[in-house]
Scaffold this motif. Structure first.
Motif, PDB file in Angstrom:
ATOM      1  N   ARG A  23       0.854  -0.969  -0.057  1.00 47.05           N
ATOM      2  CA  ARG A  23      -0.074   0.051   0.067  1.00 47.05           C
ATOM      3  C   ARG A  23       0.717   1.240   0.149  1.00 47.05           C
ATOM      4  O   ARG A  23       1.757   1.454   0.827  1.00 47.05           O
ATOM      5  N   SER A  33      -8.217   6.716  -6.152  1.00 44.02           N
ATOM      6  CA  SER A  33      -7.269   5.569  -5.783  1.00 44.02           C
ATOM      7  C   SER A  33      -7.157   4.512  -6.766  1.00 44.02           C
ATOM      8  O   SER A  33      -8.058   4.508  -7.536  1.00 44.02           O
ATOM      9  N   TYR A  35      -6.250   0.262  -7.347  1.00 45.18           N
ATOM     10  CA  TYR A  35      -6.102  -1.243  -7.176  1.00 45.18           C
ATOM     11  C   TYR A  35      -5.497  -2.074  -8.009  1.00 45.18           C
ATOM     12  O   TYR A  35      -6.270  -2.022  -9.079  1.00 45.18           O
ATOM     13  N   ASN A  70      -4.483   6.966  -2.809  1.00 45.05           N
ATOM     14  CA  ASN A  70      -3.983   5.766  -2.602  1.00 45.05           C
ATOM     15  C   ASN A  70      -3.908   4.595  -3.519  1.00 45.05           C
ATOM     16  O   ASN A  70      -4.827   4.616  -4.282  1.00 45.05           O
ATOM     17  N   THR A  72      -3.231   0.347  -3.868  1.00 46.77           N
ATOM     18  CA  THR A  72      -3.130  -0.686  -3.327  1.00 46.77           C
ATOM     19  C   THR A  72      -2.774  -1.964  -4.390  1.00 46.77           C
ATOM     20  O   THR A  72      -3.315  -1.928  -5.461  1.00 46.77           O
ATOM     21  N   SER A 137     -10.418  -4.663  -2.773  1.00 45.33           N
ATOM     22  CA  SER A 137     -10.472  -3.753  -4.043  1.00 45.33           C
ATOM     23  C   SER A 137     -11.502  -2.687  -3.890  1.00 45.33           C
ATOM     24  O   SER A 137     -11.412  -1.633  -4.451  1.00 45.33           O
ATOM     25  N   HIS A 140     -11.805   1.357  -4.410  1.00 51.83           N
ATOM     26  CA  HIS A 140     -11.046   2.158  -5.016  1.00 51.83           C
ATOM     27  C   HIS A 140     -11.796   2.611  -6.539  1.00 51.83           C
ATOM     28  O   HIS A 140     -12.646   1.941  -6.976  1.00 51.83           O
ATOM     29  N   ASP A 141     -11.293   3.808  -6.898  1.00 47.03           N
ATOM     30  CA  ASP A 141     -11.990   4.242  -8.068  1.00 47.03           C
ATOM     31  C   ASP A 141     -11.234   3.435  -9.524  1.00 47.03           C
ATOM     32  O   ASP A 141     -11.894   3.285 -10.406  1.00 47.03           O
TER      33      ASP A 141
END
Ligand SMILES: [Zn+2]
Length: 351
Positions: A23, A33, A35, A70, A72, A137, A140-141
């Motif tokens: 992360r 964000s 993923y 962010n 991930t 997940s 997340h955008d």
């Protein structure tokens, strides 16, 4: 960057599975964000090495304070499939315990709320893994699920609700083609990533910034340092284009110049006989109706021992099999036709 370890309980005492999650924390809570996961089909490794090649660029961006949203990252999303060897051959596509495809039977939630996830305590290890990946997940955008085909071009599956809004992503990733779909009855990970947003208020769905795609990084043998670097560059360009990472030196992606077609245009060409496949075409070839695609040698040395398969319409060859043995009814290739396929299949294609 933080590393944590996820643990999934196995189906018997003494067995459990682990996978790492990385992360990066963004500096701007309002920024999109992302993923990224790879190898849900555990033997599909082009995405794994692309993530490996991407990590130094992310670490550099983090050191320079350029990570806004962010991020991930799950580089090897399927520790169950990763450990499945059957008579010496790796089997990463189906869970051996249930025969269920690792990229099917994900929960398709009515809204993006992890509280809606089903209880999987009695569901089997693969269901627990799927539930955990959705949990990691969701929210997340940008959700990218990195796969590969047998032999193929680089292409994306994208839900129709995200097209053409995601054309910049396809251009940033420099893929060859985009296949648009609208219906997921099988519960793919991509379906689980986009279907929860279909019937929620616009300020929750945020379709102007949402990205969800199954990325098909060519073929299973295309695990290569130069391709991994190129794919990592494409992922980085996407993250910059969508505002997850700041990089003023990078130009915005141009228009997408690849092939775009609905799923209904794909002809899968089931083999009429079992035998050895002699292909006349390879991924990327343009064909016209009536061109010979392949010959199946089903009775070698005999008169009428060969059966030829011809293109049912004009189009481009997207993929073909990596092995040359085939059973009757198995698909020979994916032909992206210029028009709707005569035996169009809705739902989910094998990938
Ligand atoms: Zn796959």
């Amino acid at each position: 960057m933080q590393k944590s370890i996820e643990r999934i309980a196995g189906d018997s005492e003494g067995v459990s599975y682990e996978f790492p999650v990385f992360r990066f924390t963004g500096s701007d809570k309002a920024a999109p964000s992302a993923y990224l996961q790879a190898a849900l089909h555990a033997g599909e490794l082009p995405g794994v090495v692309a993530i490996d090649a991407l990590m130094p660029a992310l670490s550099r961006a983090a050191a320079e304070g350029r990570i806004r949203g962010n991020i991930t990252i799950v580089p090897w999303a399927n520790p169950i499939g990763r450990a499945q060897y059957h008579f010496g051959e790796h089997q990463g596509r189906f869970h051996l315990g249930t025969r269920t495809n690792f990229n099917r039977a994900f929960p398709l939630l009515a809204a993006p709320d992890t509280k809606l996830l089903p209880d999987t305590s009695f569901g089997g290890a693969d269901q627990r893994l799927k539930s955990r990946l959705v949990q990691l997940s969701l929210g997340h955008d940008i959700v990218l699920d990195l796969h590969c085909d047998d032999e193929g071009l680089a292409y994306l599956y994208i839900h129709t609700s995200l097209w053409p809004a995601m054309a910049d992503c396809a251009a940033a990733m420099d893929v060859d083609a985009v296949v648009l779909w609208s219906e997921d009855t099988d519960g793919t990970f991509e379906g689980a990533s986009i279907m929860p947003y279909q019937n929620v208020p616009a300020d929750v769905a945020k379709f102007d910034r949402r990205v969800a795609t199954t990325v098909e990084y060519r073929g299973i043998l295309d695990v290569d340092g130069a391709l991994a670097k190129a794919d990592a560059d494409g992922l980085y360009r996407l993250l910059v284009a969508r505002g997850v990472i700041a990089d003023g030196a990078l130009p915005a992606p141009g228009p997408f110049k690849g092939v775009v077609a609905p799923l209904e245009n794909i002809d899968m060409m089931p083999a009429p006989r079992a035998g050895a496949v002699l292909y006349d075409v390879k991924p990327g070839d343009r064909v016209i109706r009536g061109d010979r695609l392949a010959t199946i040698v089903h009775a070698p040395g005999e008169i009428d021992g060969r059966t030829e398969v011809f293109a049912p319409q004009d189009g481009i060859i997207l993929t073909r099999r990596s092995r040359r043995i085939i059973r009757a009814g198995e698909d020979l290739l994916k032909l992206v036709g210029d028009r709707k396929s005569a035996d169009a299949r809705s739902g989910t294609l094998e990938d």
